[in-house]
Scaffold this active site. Structure first.
Site, short mmCIF file in Angstrom:
data_model
loop_
_atom_site.label_atom_id
_atom_site.label_comp_id
_atom_site.label_asym_id
_atom_site.label_seq_id
_atom_site.Cartn_x
_atom_site.Cartn_y
_atom_site.Cartn_z
N SER A 1 0.81 -1.22 0.00
CA SER A 1 0.00 0.00 0.00
C SER A 1 0.84 1.26 0.00
CB SER A 1 -0.86 0.07 1.27
OG SER A 1 -1.86 -0.89 1.23
N TYR B 1 -8.71 -10.54 1.95
CA TYR B 1 -9.90 -9.73 2.27
C TYR B 1 -10.63 -9.23 1.02
CZ TYR B 1 -7.18 -5.36 1.63
OH TYR B 1 -6.41 -4.36 1.13
N GLU B 2 -9.98 -9.34 -0.13
CA GLU B 2 -10.67 -8.94 -1.37
C GLU B 2 -11.66 -10.02 -1.81
OE1 GLU B 2 -7.81 -6.80 -4.28
OE2 GLU B 2 -6.49 -7.78 -2.84
N ASN C 1 1.20 3.87 10.85
CA ASN C 1 0.34 4.37 11.94
C ASN C 1 0.59 3.53 13.17
OD1 ASN C 1 -1.18 2.33 10.08
ND2 ASN C 1 -2.08 2.07 12.10
N ALA D 1 2.59 -1.85 4.30
CA ALA D 1 2.28 -0.83 5.29
C ALA D 1 1.74 -1.56 6.51
CB ALA D 1 1.21 0.11 4.74
N HIS E 1 -7.41 4.91 6.26
CA HIS E 1 -6.53 4.52 5.16
C HIS E 1 -5.74 5.73 4.67
CE1 HIS E 1 -5.04 1.92 2.06
NE2 HIS E 1 -5.48 2.72 1.11
N HIS F 1 -5.04 -9.67 -1.74
CA HIS F 1 -5.29 -9.96 -0.32
C HIS F 1 -6.49 -10.89 -0.20
CE1 HIS F 1 -3.77 -5.82 -0.75
NE2 HIS F 1 -3.12 -6.01 0.37
N MET G 1 -2.38 -6.72 6.99
CA MET G 1 -3.35 -7.63 6.35
C MET G 1 -2.76 -8.35 5.13
SD MET G 1 -6.53 -4.99 6.42
CE MET G 1 -6.75 -3.84 7.78
N SER G 2 -1.46 -8.55 5.13
CA SER G 2 -0.84 -9.14 3.93
C SER G 2 0.44 -9.88 4.29
CB SER G 2 -0.51 -8.02 2.94
OG SER G 2 0.53 -7.20 3.45
N HIS H 1 -3.14 0.19 -4.77
CA HIS H 1 -2.48 -0.93 -5.44
C HIS H 1 -2.74 -0.84 -6.94
CE1 HIS H 1 -1.52 -3.42 -1.79
NE2 HIS H 1 -2.38 -2.56 -1.29
N1 HPA Z 1 -3.65 -2.68 10.90
C1 HPA Z 1 -3.72 -3.51 9.86
N2 HPA Z 1 -3.21 -3.24 8.68
C2 HPA Z 1 -2.58 -2.07 8.52
C3 HPA Z 1 -2.46 -1.15 9.56
C4 HPA Z 1 -3.03 -1.48 10.83
O1 HPA Z 1 -2.97 -0.71 11.81
N3 HPA Z 1 -1.76 -0.09 9.06
C5 HPA Z 1 -1.48 -0.37 7.78
N4 HPA Z 1 -1.97 -1.57 7.45
#
Ligand code: HPA
Length: 274
Positions: A32, A87-88, A237, A115, A249, A85, A213-214, A63
């Protein structure tokens, strides 16, 4: 359809588009907000995933959905500008097809980037952390089903998800520049919702430093087919509940954008040191 047949079909289209047989040494998966790196390749050719048989479509924001060939630091590379992913809505074993495809092109090492949220209170947004271990909290596994013994073993060893020799070389180069490389444990959650504060506290207790998530399914596939691995998380973050505010996001994309130079410089060294 056997994997070897699928790989041939993907390769045929790519050869036709490129006009040559690609022989990359390094593969990169750019997460990301990090896909811009492939725009710096020399002799760059980008092919949309939609044009490559057996590749899924990239639906996640940030992406681009291109497989990019070219040279980076004088090294022949292939990069995924955006990944797939679970989740898609995809089967996790389909999301790792590109790892096997890059392996079939002859890559020696795979650089995985993402990320991530910071769980460990000592990391901060903007940090780049090398993934030296991982916890699969999605309980999805890309190797479920019959094993193709020509690709890898039924029970791959996961005692090291980071190529230690590769890491040492990169670490030494970073030290020359007066920088220290931090390492951490990446926790894989299915998403697409961000985690809850209670989940993050639980993951911290379990030894997690980063959450995302990846990447974990790709690392499993890469270990399965004996690729050297170098994973880097960009802490975009602090994870849920660490700070008293909501996660968006936008924050993820903004931080990824802010660390562009640092990220680019590290990945250049990683590719050179393969
Ligand atoms: N959680 C899950 N996936 C993420 C995060 C997060 O805080 N930041 C970037 N991708």
């Amino acid at each position: 359809m056997p994997l070897s047949v699928k790989l041939k079909e993907s390769l045929k289209v790519i050869e036709d588009k490129l006009g040559y047989v690609p022989k990359p040494k390094a593969g990169l998966i750019l997460g990301s907000g990090l896909g811009y790196l492939a725009d710096y390749f020399e002799d760059r050719v980008a092919i949309s995933y939609d044009d490559i048989p057996h590749f899924l479509s990239s639906t996640a924001i940030g992406h681009a959905g291109h497989l990019v060939f070219g040279k980076f630091q004088g090294v022949d590379v292939v990069a995924m500008q955006g990944r797939f992913h679970a989740y898609e809505g995809y089967d996790v074993s389909d999301t790792v097809y590109p790892v096997y495809f890059m392996k079939s092109l002859g890559i020696e090492g795979l650089v995985l980037t993402n990320a991530a949220g910071g769980i460990n209170l000592e990391v901060e947004p903007g940090d780049l952390i090398v993934i030296d271990d991982m916890i699969n909290m999605a309980f999805r596994n890309p190797l479920i089903g019959p094993n193709d013994d020509t690709v890898g073993p039924r029970f791959p060893d996961m005692s090291s998800v980071l190529d230690k020799k590769w890491f040492k070389r990169v670490e030494a180069r970073e030290k020359d520049k007066g920088r220290t490389l931090k390492t951490g444990v990446y926790v894989y959650c299915l998403g697409p919702n961000y985690e809850t504060p209670a989940e993050i506290r639980a993951f911290r207790t379990l030894g997690g430093d980063l959450v995302g998530m990846s990447t974990v399914p790709e690392i499993i596939a890469a270990r399965h087919c004996s690729l050297k691995i170098f994973g880097v998380s960009c802490v975009t973050n602090m994870a849920a509940g660490v700070l008293d505010r909501k996660l968006t996001h936008q924050e993820v994309m903004d931080t990824a954008n802010r660390v562009k130079q640092k990220f680019e410089s590290l990945v250049r060294i990683i590719v050179e040191e393969l």
